[in-house]
Design a protein around this motif. Structure first.
Motif, PDB file in Angstrom:
ATOM      1  N   LEU A 128       0.839  -1.212   0.000  1.00 44.31           N
ATOM      2  CA  LEU A 128       0.000   0.000   0.000  1.00 44.31           C
ATOM      3  C   LEU A 128       0.870   1.256   0.000  1.00 44.31           C
ATOM      4  O   LEU A 128       0.560   2.237  -0.684  1.00 44.31           O
ATOM      5  CB  LEU A 128      -0.938   0.000   1.212  1.00 44.31           C
ATOM      6  CG  LEU A 128      -2.096  -1.007   1.170  1.00 44.31           C
ATOM      7  CD1 LEU A 128      -2.811  -1.056   2.514  1.00 44.31           C
ATOM      8  CD2 LEU A 128      -3.105  -0.669   0.078  1.00 44.31           C
ATOM      9  N   MET A 131       2.127   1.701  -3.385  1.00 38.49           N
ATOM     10  CA  MET A 131       1.055   2.270  -4.219  1.00 38.49           C
ATOM     11  C   MET A 131       0.922   3.773  -3.957  1.00 38.49           C
ATOM     12  O   MET A 131       0.703   4.553  -4.881  1.00 38.49           O
ATOM     13  CB  MET A 131      -0.288   1.590  -3.917  1.00 38.49           C
ATOM     14  CG  MET A 131      -0.353   0.116  -4.244  1.00 38.49           C
ATOM     15  SD  MET A 131      -0.599  -0.225  -5.979  1.00 38.49           S
ATOM     16  CE  MET A 131      -2.322   0.136  -6.186  1.00 38.49           C
ATOM     17  N   GLU A 138      -2.602  13.176  -5.097  1.00 42.16           N
ATOM     18  CA  GLU A 138      -2.357  13.295  -3.658  1.00 42.16           C
ATOM     19  C   GLU A 138      -3.456  12.596  -2.860  1.00 42.16           C
ATOM     20  O   GLU A 138      -3.180  11.898  -1.884  1.00 42.16           O
ATOM     21  CB  GLU A 138      -2.317  14.784  -3.310  1.00 42.16           C
ATOM     22  CG  GLU A 138      -1.952  15.077  -1.884  1.00 42.16           C
ATOM     23  CD  GLU A 138      -2.012  16.571  -1.606  1.00 42.16           C
ATOM     24  OE1 GLU A 138      -1.143  17.286  -2.118  1.00 42.16           O
ATOM     25  OE2 GLU A 138      -2.923  17.005  -0.896  1.00 42.16           O
ATOM     26  N   ALA A 139      -4.701  12.788  -3.316  1.00 40.28           N
ATOM     27  CA  ALA A 139      -5.833  12.192  -2.599  1.00 40.28           C
ATOM     28  C   ALA A 139      -5.750  10.665  -2.624  1.00 40.28           C
ATOM     29  O   ALA A 139      -6.014  10.003  -1.621  1.00 40.28           O
ATOM     30  CB  ALA A 139      -7.147  12.664  -3.206  1.00 40.28           C
ATOM     31  N   GLU A 140      -5.346  10.120  -3.772  1.00 41.08           N
ATOM     32  CA  GLU A 140      -5.219   8.663  -3.886  1.00 41.08           C
ATOM     33  C   GLU A 140      -4.102   8.167  -2.961  1.00 41.08           C
ATOM     34  O   GLU A 140      -4.259   7.139  -2.302  1.00 41.08           O
ATOM     35  CB  GLU A 140      -4.910   8.311  -5.343  1.00 41.08           C
ATOM     36  CG  GLU A 140      -5.064   6.845  -5.649  1.00 41.08           C
ATOM     37  CD  GLU A 140      -4.683   6.539  -7.093  1.00 41.08           C
ATOM     38  OE1 GLU A 140      -5.180   7.237  -7.989  1.00 41.08           O
ATOM     39  OE2 GLU A 140      -3.885   5.619  -7.315  1.00 41.08           O
ATOM     40  N   GLU A 142      -3.191   9.504  -0.230  1.00 40.79           N
ATOM     41  CA  GLU A 142      -3.684   9.559   1.150  1.00 40.79           C
ATOM     42  C   GLU A 142      -4.650   8.418   1.453  1.00 40.79           C
ATOM     43  O   GLU A 142      -4.738   7.968   2.587  1.00 40.79           O
ATOM     44  CB  GLU A 142      -4.324  10.923   1.432  1.00 40.79           C
ATOM     45  CG  GLU A 142      -3.263  12.011   1.488  1.00 40.79           C
ATOM     46  CD  GLU A 142      -3.772  13.327   2.033  1.00 40.79           C
ATOM     47  OE1 GLU A 142      -4.714  13.319   2.838  1.00 40.79           O
ATOM     48  OE2 GLU A 142      -3.218  14.356   1.628  1.00 40.79           O
ATOM     49  N   ALA A 143      -5.365   7.975   0.426  1.00 37.28           N
ATOM     50  CA  ALA A 143      -6.252   6.812   0.626  1.00 37.28           C
ATOM     51  C   ALA A 143      -5.426   5.588   1.007  1.00 37.28           C
ATOM     52  O   ALA A 143      -5.787   4.841   1.920  1.00 37.28           O
ATOM     53  CB  ALA A 143      -7.056   6.533  -0.633  1.00 37.28           C
ATOM     54  N   PHE A 144      -4.301   5.415   0.316  1.00 39.78           N
ATOM     55  CA  PHE A 144      -3.441   4.259   0.622  1.00 39.78           C
ATOM     56  C   PHE A 144      -2.769   4.426   1.993  1.00 39.78           C
ATOM     57  O   PHE A 144      -2.626   3.458   2.730  1.00 39.78           O
ATOM     58  CB  PHE A 144      -2.393   4.063  -0.473  1.00 39.78           C
ATOM     59  CG  PHE A 144      -2.978   3.557  -1.764  1.00 39.78           C
ATOM     60  CD1 PHE A 144      -3.674   2.362  -1.817  1.00 39.78           C
ATOM     61  CD2 PHE A 144      -2.849   4.276  -2.943  1.00 39.78           C
ATOM     62  CE1 PHE A 144      -4.227   1.887  -2.995  1.00 39.78           C
ATOM     63  CE2 PHE A 144      -3.400   3.815  -4.140  1.00 39.78           C
ATOM     64  CZ  PHE A 144      -4.092   2.614  -4.157  1.00 39.78           C
ATOM     65  N   GLY A 146      -3.991   6.164   4.544  1.00 37.72           N
ATOM     66  CA  GLY A 146      -5.053   5.958   5.536  1.00 37.72           C
ATOM     67  C   GLY A 146      -5.345   4.480   5.734  1.00 37.72           C
ATOM     68  O   GLY A 146      -5.580   4.025   6.856  1.00 37.72           O
ATOM     69  N   ALA A 147      -5.287   3.730   4.632  1.00 40.96           N
ATOM     70  CA  ALA A 147      -5.583   2.297   4.690  1.00 40.96           C
ATOM     71  C   ALA A 147      -4.554   1.536   5.525  1.00 40.96           C
ATOM     72  O   ALA A 147      -4.833   0.429   6.001  1.00 40.96           O
ATOM     73  CB  ALA A 147      -5.631   1.727   3.276  1.00 40.96           C
ATOM     74  N   ILE A 171      -4.875   8.661  11.364  1.00 36.84           N
ATOM     75  CA  ILE A 171      -5.139   8.797   9.927  1.00 36.84           C
ATOM     76  C   ILE A 171      -4.952  10.250   9.499  1.00 36.84           C
ATOM     77  O   ILE A 171      -4.278  10.537   8.507  1.00 36.84           O
ATOM     78  CB  ILE A 171      -6.570   8.304   9.581  1.00 36.84           C
ATOM     79  CG1 ILE A 171      -6.678   6.792   9.796  1.00 36.84           C
ATOM     80  CG2 ILE A 171      -6.945   8.658   8.141  1.00 36.84           C
ATOM     81  CD1 ILE A 171      -8.103   6.274   9.856  1.00 36.84           C
ATOM     82  N   ALA A 175      -2.023  11.452   7.115  1.00 38.59           N
ATOM     83  CA  ALA A 175      -2.439  12.057   5.844  1.00 38.59           C
ATOM     84  C   ALA A 175      -1.810  13.448   5.682  1.00 38.59           C
ATOM     85  O   ALA A 175      -1.350  13.812   4.602  1.00 38.59           O
ATOM     86  CB  ALA A 175      -3.956  12.148   5.779  1.00 38.59           C
TER      87      ALA A 175
ATOM     88  N   GLU B 167     -10.461  10.715   1.472  1.00 41.62           N
ATOM     89  CA  GLU B 167      -9.981   9.467   0.867  1.00 41.62           C
ATOM     90  C   GLU B 167      -9.122   8.666   1.845  1.00 41.62           C
ATOM     91  O   GLU B 167      -9.109   7.445   1.809  1.00 41.62           O
ATOM     92  CB  GLU B 167      -9.234   9.769  -0.437  1.00 41.62           C
ATOM     93  CG  GLU B 167     -10.203  10.274  -1.497  1.00 41.62           C
ATOM     94  CD  GLU B 167      -9.616  10.375  -2.882  1.00 41.62           C
ATOM     95  OE1 GLU B 167      -8.674   9.631  -3.195  1.00 41.62           O
ATOM     96  OE2 GLU B 167     -10.108  11.200  -3.664  1.00 41.62           O
ATOM     97  N   ALA B 168      -8.411   9.392   2.715  1.00 43.42           N
ATOM     98  CA  ALA B 168      -7.626   8.694   3.750  1.00 43.42           C
ATOM     99  C   ALA B 168      -8.562   7.921   4.678  1.00 43.42           C
ATOM    100  O   ALA B 168      -8.311   6.759   5.017  1.00 43.42           O
ATOM    101  CB  ALA B 168      -6.792   9.696   4.534  1.00 43.42           C
ATOM    102  N   GLY B 171     -10.035   4.906   2.763  1.00 40.94           N
ATOM    103  CA  GLY B 171      -9.014   3.849   2.652  1.00 40.94           C
ATOM    104  C   GLY B 171      -8.965   3.038   3.933  1.00 40.94           C
ATOM    105  O   GLY B 171      -8.956   1.796   3.909  1.00 40.94           O
ATOM    106  N   ALA B 172      -8.969   3.749   5.066  1.00 36.36           N
ATOM    107  CA  ALA B 172      -8.926   3.076   6.363  1.00 36.36           C
ATOM    108  C   ALA B 172     -10.207   2.272   6.606  1.00 36.36           C
ATOM    109  O   ALA B 172     -10.164   1.152   7.106  1.00 36.36           O
ATOM    110  CB  ALA B 172      -8.742   4.105   7.470  1.00 36.36           C
ATOM    111  N   THR B 175     -10.004  -1.040   4.518  1.00 35.64           N
ATOM    112  CA  THR B 175      -9.116  -2.091   5.067  1.00 35.64           C
ATOM    113  C   THR B 175      -9.615  -2.575   6.432  1.00 35.64           C
ATOM    114  O   THR B 175      -9.283  -3.665   6.861  1.00 35.64           O
ATOM    115  CB  THR B 175      -7.649  -1.625   5.206  1.00 35.64           C
ATOM    116  OG1 THR B 175      -7.615  -0.344   5.812  1.00 35.64           O
ATOM    117  CG2 THR B 175      -6.956  -1.583   3.868  1.00 35.64           C
TER     118      THR B 175
END
Lengths: 263, 286
Positions: A128, A131, A138-140, A142-144, A146-147, A171, A175, B167-168, B171-172, B175
């Motif tokens: 992740l 990725m 940037e938003a994408e 941050e999605a990774f 955050g995940a 998060i 981020a 989006e952060a 994403g969290a 998962t």
């Protein structure tokens, strides 16, 4: 504001030095690049810490001006314009960044952490982060990033619920820090240090949770800022984490290996 | 062929003008995010246009039906156009441009055929009979705690200050709710996260559709459940398969106003489980 600052400073300062493809992760790992990596981190680390510190600064301001009404934009600007400086912990971290260049106890901890075997969730976390470092926006990214938080929390067993309670703060903090690294192609690969940073932060917070002490927002944010300072404040630690990240990802990542093998 | 970004711009223009004015001030709640149990979910119920405490009633109660009808009638005009577009965006994000186009075409075709036509009363009554199925499906993979945290993170995403922060959170949330026990699920997780991120971006473009971000954990959970079943049957889970499945679930959730309304209400109810007051000791420590 800090993005603009970052772009202009880095572009001016490192254009010539990093012409030869420092965007490739391996460059950061070799010792001969430490003298070049150090000034880059010297610019980036304070920005990342200040961005995280903005979460603490905002709370303080709200409490102080409880009955005042401000425009949301003004509030947001103030967040990045020195408000974090009022937080003594963040101030100390920023002051201590210069002295982190040498070998110290925290680095030793990270070396130990580096030698531990990677679990499945850690491999996925590294993927992740990979990725995020290679994402289109940037938003994408941050999605990774955050995940990563719930994924890393899963590895802490009994402390996982307490960690997940603090997850929104982690998060947001992660981020914000990622936002300082993403805009510049030279600092983007440093997003691969985030699984290491978050794992160390989760470990710190898990110790607190295991001793039956609740994890407050400020505690979570400070732990994250502290670990960002430890990693990005020290070129050697950054390089070690990047190396581990690359090795785990290259050898064990099921996503990328299946593509390489054409499965 | 359109890429994700171009489609989003098109979508933005289309919906901004059409629905912006109508609901301009309805979703103004500011997200503060100070404590997970505190103000994070402050705007959950009010952003849906419902009073606080209205979720206290039982899921099957008449009050729930009333709320669902109210919500469904509000979102119905938007959803008809949104569903195929969202399916296309998700398909593109997960499987690449080709899959996105195919997913959107299928969704559009089904809508034209009237399969998901908006016939509020009868449709709702029929669907309501399947509530049990819906609930059990929801509980299939995720534990209540996983589910509530994922829904709370999605609620935070719908109210976040910036797109990147939203989006952060999503994403969290993904998962958190996805079962990552098998290698095939781990392998496809980043694609699902990417699909969720693109869908968040699409839904956040308009204030009207912003609360629909809270449907994403349901879409992700249903997608991972379907993929896990397929993996258990020995089928290979490729990005193309994941794209088709996730686009299908996106369409299924967003094309029917009643399903959307039920998903939103369930999300708010489940997320409220983590919105308990923070212990005093914790506040003092701050």
């Amino acid at each position: 504001m800090y993005q603009y600052e970052l772009e202009t400073n880095l572009d001016r300062g490192f254009q010539s030095e990093f012409e030869t493809g420092v965007g490739e992760d391996r460059e950061y790992e070799s010792e001969e690049f430490f003298p070049l990596l150090a000034p880059l981190l010297g610019k980036v680390a304070p920005m990342a810490i200040k961005a995280i510190g903005g979460l603490l600064g905002r709370r303080r301001r709200r409490r102080q001006n409880e009955f005042e009404f401000e425009s949301p934009q003004g509030e947001y600007e103030a967040e990045y314009e020195g408000e974090y400086e009022s937080d003594p912990f963040i101030g100390k971290l920023l002051q201590g960044l210069g002295s982190m260049a040498g070998m110290n106890e925290s680095e030793y901890e990270f070396e130990q952490f580096e030698s531990t075997p990677a679990s499945e969730s850690e491999v996925l976390a590294e993927h992740l982060a990979h990725m995020a470092a290679n994402s289109e926006s940037e938003a994408e990214a941050e999605a990774f990033i955050g995940a990563l938080v719930p994924l890393i929390a899963r590895g802490f067993g009994a402390a996982a619920p307490s960690l997940m309670r603090a997850a929104p703060h982690l998060i947001r903090g992660a981020a914000r820090a990622a936002r300082t690294l993403y805009p510049n192609a030279r600092t983007r690969p440093l997003l691969r240090t985030f699984p290491g940073i978050l794992k160390k932060t989760a470990s710190t917070l898990a110790r607190q949770a295991n001793s039956n002490r609740p994890i407050a927002q400020s505690t979570a944010v400070k732990a994250l800022a502290g670990n960002v300072a430890q990693v990005l404040g020290n070129p050697r630690t950054t390089a070690q984490i990047m190396k581990r990240s690359r090795l785990i990802h290259a050898k064990k990542c099921p996503c990328c290996n299946s593509v390489r093998r054409g499965v | 062929m359109l890429d994700g970004e171009t489609m989003q711009h098109e979508f933005e223009g289309e919906f901004e003008n059409e629905f912006e004015n109508e609901y301009e001030n309805e979703f103004e709640d500011e997200y503060e995010g100070e404590q997970f149990g505190g103000s994070l979910l402050k705007g959950v119920s009010s952003s849906l246009g419902l009073g606080e405490g209205e979720y206290e009633s039982e899921y099957e109660s008449e009050a729930f039906l009333k709320q669902a009808r109210k919500l469904a009638s509000r979102f119905a005009p938007v959803l008809k156009q949104l569903a195929p577009h969202a399916a296309r965006i998700v398909g593109t994000a997960v499987g690449g441009p080709g899959f996105g186009q195919a997913a959107g075409t299928i969704a559009g075709h089904l809508l034209r055929e009237g399969e998901f036509e908006y016939e509020f009363s009868s449709e709702f009554e029929d669907e309501y009979e399947l509530t049990g199925e819906f609930e059990s499906e929801y509980e299939y993979e995720a534990s209540p705690q996983q589910e509530s945290l994922a829904e709370a993170l999605a609620a935070a995403a719908s109210q976040a200050e910036s797109e990147a922060e939203a989006e952060a959170y999503i994403g969290a949330s993904i998962t958190r709710i996805m079962p990552l026990k098998s290698i095939s699920m781990c392998r496809i997780a980043p694609n699902i996260v990417k699909g969720g991120a693109y869908l968040t971006r699409t839904l956040r473009k308009s204030r009207t559709t912003r609360p629909l971000v809270r449907t994403i954990p349901t879409i992700a959970l249903r997608t991972s459940r379907t993929l896990a079943q397929q993996a258990a049957q020995g089928r290979q889970i490729t990005p193309a398969v994941a794209a088709r499945v996730m686009a299908g679930h996106t369409r299924k959730v967003l094309s029917s106003p009643t399903t959307t309304a039920k998903t939103l209400l369930n999300s708010a109810k489940v997320a409220s489980k983590v919105s308990k007051a923070v212990p005093a000791r914790e506040r003092v420590r701050n």
